[in-house]
Design a protein around this motif. Sequence first.
Motif, PDB file in Angstrom:
ATOM      1  N   GLU A  50       0.832  -1.211   0.000  1.00 56.61           N
ATOM      2  CA  GLU A  50       0.000   0.000   0.000  1.00 56.61           C
ATOM      3  C   GLU A  50       0.862   1.255   0.000  1.00 56.61           C
ATOM      4  OE1 GLU A  50      -2.516  -0.721   3.373  1.00 56.61           O
ATOM      5  OE2 GLU A  50      -4.045  -1.706   2.140  1.00 56.61           O
ATOM      6  N   ALA A  51       1.913   1.253   0.808  1.00 54.52           N
ATOM      7  CA  ALA A  51       2.814   2.411   0.847  1.00 54.52           C
ATOM      8  C   ALA A  51       3.523   2.575  -0.499  1.00 54.52           C
ATOM      9  CB  ALA A  51       3.835   2.242   1.969  1.00 54.52           C
ATOM     10  N   GLY A  52       3.906   1.469  -1.119  1.00 56.19           N
ATOM     11  CA  GLY A  52       4.569   1.528  -2.418  1.00 56.19           C
ATOM     12  C   GLY A  52       3.657   2.049  -3.509  1.00 56.19           C
ATOM     13  N   ILE A  53       2.389   1.695  -3.452  1.00 52.08           N
ATOM     14  CA  ILE A  53       1.415   2.190  -4.429  1.00 52.08           C
ATOM     15  C   ILE A  53       1.226   3.691  -4.250  1.00 52.08           C
ATOM     16  CG2 ILE A  53      -1.012   2.119  -5.117  1.00 52.08           C
ATOM     17  CD1 ILE A  53      -0.886  -0.940  -4.485  1.00 52.08           C
ATOM     18  N   LYS A  54       1.110   4.133  -2.995  1.00 42.90           N
ATOM     19  CA  LYS A  54       0.923   5.559  -2.722  1.00 42.90           C
ATOM     20  C   LYS A  54       2.134   6.379  -3.160  1.00 42.90           C
ATOM     21  CE  LYS A  54      -2.298   5.168   1.112  1.00 42.90           C
ATOM     22  NZ  LYS A  54      -2.504   5.365   2.557  1.00 42.90           N
ATOM     23  N   SER A  55       3.326   5.836  -2.978  1.00 45.21           N
ATOM     24  CA  SER A  55       4.544   6.573  -3.325  1.00 45.21           C
ATOM     25  C   SER A  55       4.860   6.511  -4.820  1.00 45.21           C
ATOM     26  CB  SER A  55       5.731   6.029  -2.536  1.00 45.21           C
ATOM     27  OG  SER A  55       6.107   4.749  -3.017  1.00 45.21           O
ATOM     28  N   GLY A  56       4.197   5.633  -5.546  1.00 45.85           N
ATOM     29  CA  GLY A  56       4.472   5.493  -6.972  1.00 45.85           C
ATOM     30  C   GLY A  56       5.519   4.451  -7.303  1.00 45.85           C
ATOM     31  N   ARG A  57       6.047   3.785  -6.284  1.00 45.74           N
ATOM     32  CA  ARG A  57       7.040   2.737  -6.532  1.00 45.74           C
ATOM     33  C   ARG A  57       6.394   1.521  -7.203  1.00 45.74           C
ATOM     34  NH1 ARG A  57      11.370   0.078  -2.332  1.00 45.74           N
ATOM     35  NH2 ARG A  57      12.251  -1.354  -3.847  1.00 45.74           N
ATOM     36  N   TYR A  58       5.170   1.194  -6.785  1.00 46.36           N
ATOM     37  CA  TYR A  58       4.433   0.078  -7.362  1.00 46.36           C
ATOM     38  C   TYR A  58       3.199   0.608  -8.075  1.00 46.36           C
ATOM     39  CZ  TYR A  58       7.191  -2.561  -3.961  1.00 46.36           C
ATOM     40  OH  TYR A  58       8.212  -3.082  -3.221  1.00 46.36           O
ATOM     41  N   LEU A  59       2.733  -0.148  -9.040  1.00 47.64           N
ATOM     42  CA  LEU A  59       1.517   0.193  -9.766  1.00 47.64           C
ATOM     43  C   LEU A  59       0.446  -0.827  -9.425  1.00 47.64           C
ATOM     44  CD1 LEU A  59       3.117   0.968 -13.234  1.00 47.64           C
ATOM     45  CD2 LEU A  59       2.419   2.608 -11.486  1.00 47.64           C
ATOM     46  N   GLN A  60      -0.811  -0.390  -9.429  1.00 41.08           N
ATOM     47  CA  GLN A  60      -1.917  -1.294  -9.124  1.00 41.08           C
ATOM     48  C   GLN A  60      -2.767  -1.437 -10.373  1.00 41.08           C
ATOM     49  OE1 GLN A  60      -4.271  -0.026  -5.817  1.00 41.08           O
ATOM     50  NE2 GLN A  60      -5.501  -1.867  -5.790  1.00 41.08           N
ATOM     51  N   GLY A  61      -3.170  -2.657 -10.658  1.00 42.44           N
ATOM     52  CA  GLY A  61      -3.994  -2.883 -11.825  1.00 42.44           C
ATOM     53  C   GLY A  61      -4.662  -4.230 -11.782  1.00 42.44           C
ATOM     54  N   THR A  62      -5.303  -4.574 -12.881  1.00 47.68           N
ATOM     55  CA  THR A  62      -6.024  -5.836 -13.010  1.00 47.68           C
ATOM     56  C   THR A  62      -5.289  -6.722 -14.000  1.00 47.68           C
ATOM     57  OG1 THR A  62      -8.098  -4.685 -12.613  1.00 47.68           O
ATOM     58  CG2 THR A  62      -8.245  -6.878 -13.584  1.00 47.68           C
ATOM     59  N   LEU A  63      -5.008  -7.940 -13.589  1.00 47.07           N
ATOM     60  CA  LEU A  63      -4.346  -8.902 -14.461  1.00 47.07           C
ATOM     61  C   LEU A  63      -5.375  -9.532 -15.384  1.00 47.07           C
ATOM     62  CD1 LEU A  63      -1.835 -10.590 -15.252  1.00 47.07           C
ATOM     63  CD2 LEU A  63      -2.513 -12.205 -13.463  1.00 47.07           C
ATOM     64  N   ASN A  64      -5.135  -9.455 -16.678  1.00 48.81           N
ATOM     65  CA  ASN A  64      -5.998 -10.077 -17.683  1.00 48.81           C
ATOM     66  C   ASN A  64      -5.207 -11.174 -18.385  1.00 48.81           C
ATOM     67  OD1 ASN A  64      -8.506  -8.221 -17.908  1.00 48.81           O
ATOM     68  ND2 ASN A  64      -6.755  -6.847 -17.774  1.00 48.81           N
ATOM     69  N   VAL A  65      -5.758 -12.382 -18.391  1.00 51.21           N
ATOM     70  CA  VAL A  65      -5.083 -13.534 -18.976  1.00 51.21           C
ATOM     71  C   VAL A  65      -5.948 -14.092 -20.091  1.00 51.21           C
ATOM     72  CG1 VAL A  65      -4.130 -15.833 -18.512  1.00 51.21           C
ATOM     73  CG2 VAL A  65      -4.038 -14.063 -16.734  1.00 51.21           C
ATOM     74  N   GLU A  73       0.004 -15.453 -22.977  1.00 48.35           N
ATOM     75  CA  GLU A  73      -0.562 -14.137 -23.215  1.00 48.35           C
ATOM     76  C   GLU A  73      -1.300 -13.599 -21.996  1.00 48.35           C
ATOM     77  OE1 GLU A  73      -3.449 -12.779 -26.624  1.00 48.35           O
ATOM     78  OE2 GLU A  73      -1.911 -14.121 -27.421  1.00 48.35           O
ATOM     79  N   ALA A  74      -0.811 -12.477 -21.488  1.00 49.31           N
ATOM     80  CA  ALA A  74      -1.465 -11.802 -20.367  1.00 49.31           C
ATOM     81  C   ALA A  74      -0.985 -10.352 -20.345  1.00 49.31           C
ATOM     82  CB  ALA A  74      -1.126 -12.485 -19.051  1.00 49.31           C
ATOM     83  N   PHE A  75      -1.776  -9.483 -19.710  1.00 54.70           N
ATOM     84  CA  PHE A  75      -1.359  -8.095 -19.533  1.00 54.70           C
ATOM     85  C   PHE A  75      -2.027  -7.539 -18.291  1.00 54.70           C
ATOM     86  CE2 PHE A  75      -5.224  -7.884 -21.994  1.00 54.70           C
ATOM     87  CZ  PHE A  75      -5.899  -6.782 -21.490  1.00 54.70           C
ATOM     88  N   VAL A  76      -1.490  -6.415 -17.815  1.00 52.87           N
ATOM     89  CA  VAL A  76      -2.048  -5.758 -16.640  1.00 52.87           C
ATOM     90  C   VAL A  76      -2.656  -4.434 -17.086  1.00 52.87           C
ATOM     91  CG1 VAL A  76      -1.540  -4.717 -14.397  1.00 52.87           C
ATOM     92  CG2 VAL A  76      -0.384  -6.826 -15.084  1.00 52.87           C
TER      93      VAL A  76
END
Length: 87
Positions: A50-65, A73-76
């Motif tokens: 959560e801290a990494g997402i807020k700071s921009g270090r990590y990205l949050q998304g939905t995994l599509n397979v 084949e997959a993407f976020v």
Amino acid sequence: QNYLDNFWPDLKAAHELFDSIVQARRERENESQENRGKEYPEHLPLEILEAGIKSGRYLQGTLNVNKHRAQLEAFVRLQGFGSKDTG
């Protein structure tokens, strides 16, 4: 262990390899006991993510397979990116 002790008592490398295998097996058993009831072990604690997402270090998304080519084949899809409303 008995085989090595009886037939190869002086073969130090084989004894070290055996000890290493035993230790790895114990570690795996300990990990499986710690992760009982979980589908997979957590990689990072939730607070760090959560801290990494807020700071921009990590990205949050939905995994599509791709259900037909799941191994290949997959993407976020990132939240807030790629919607029709944004420019």
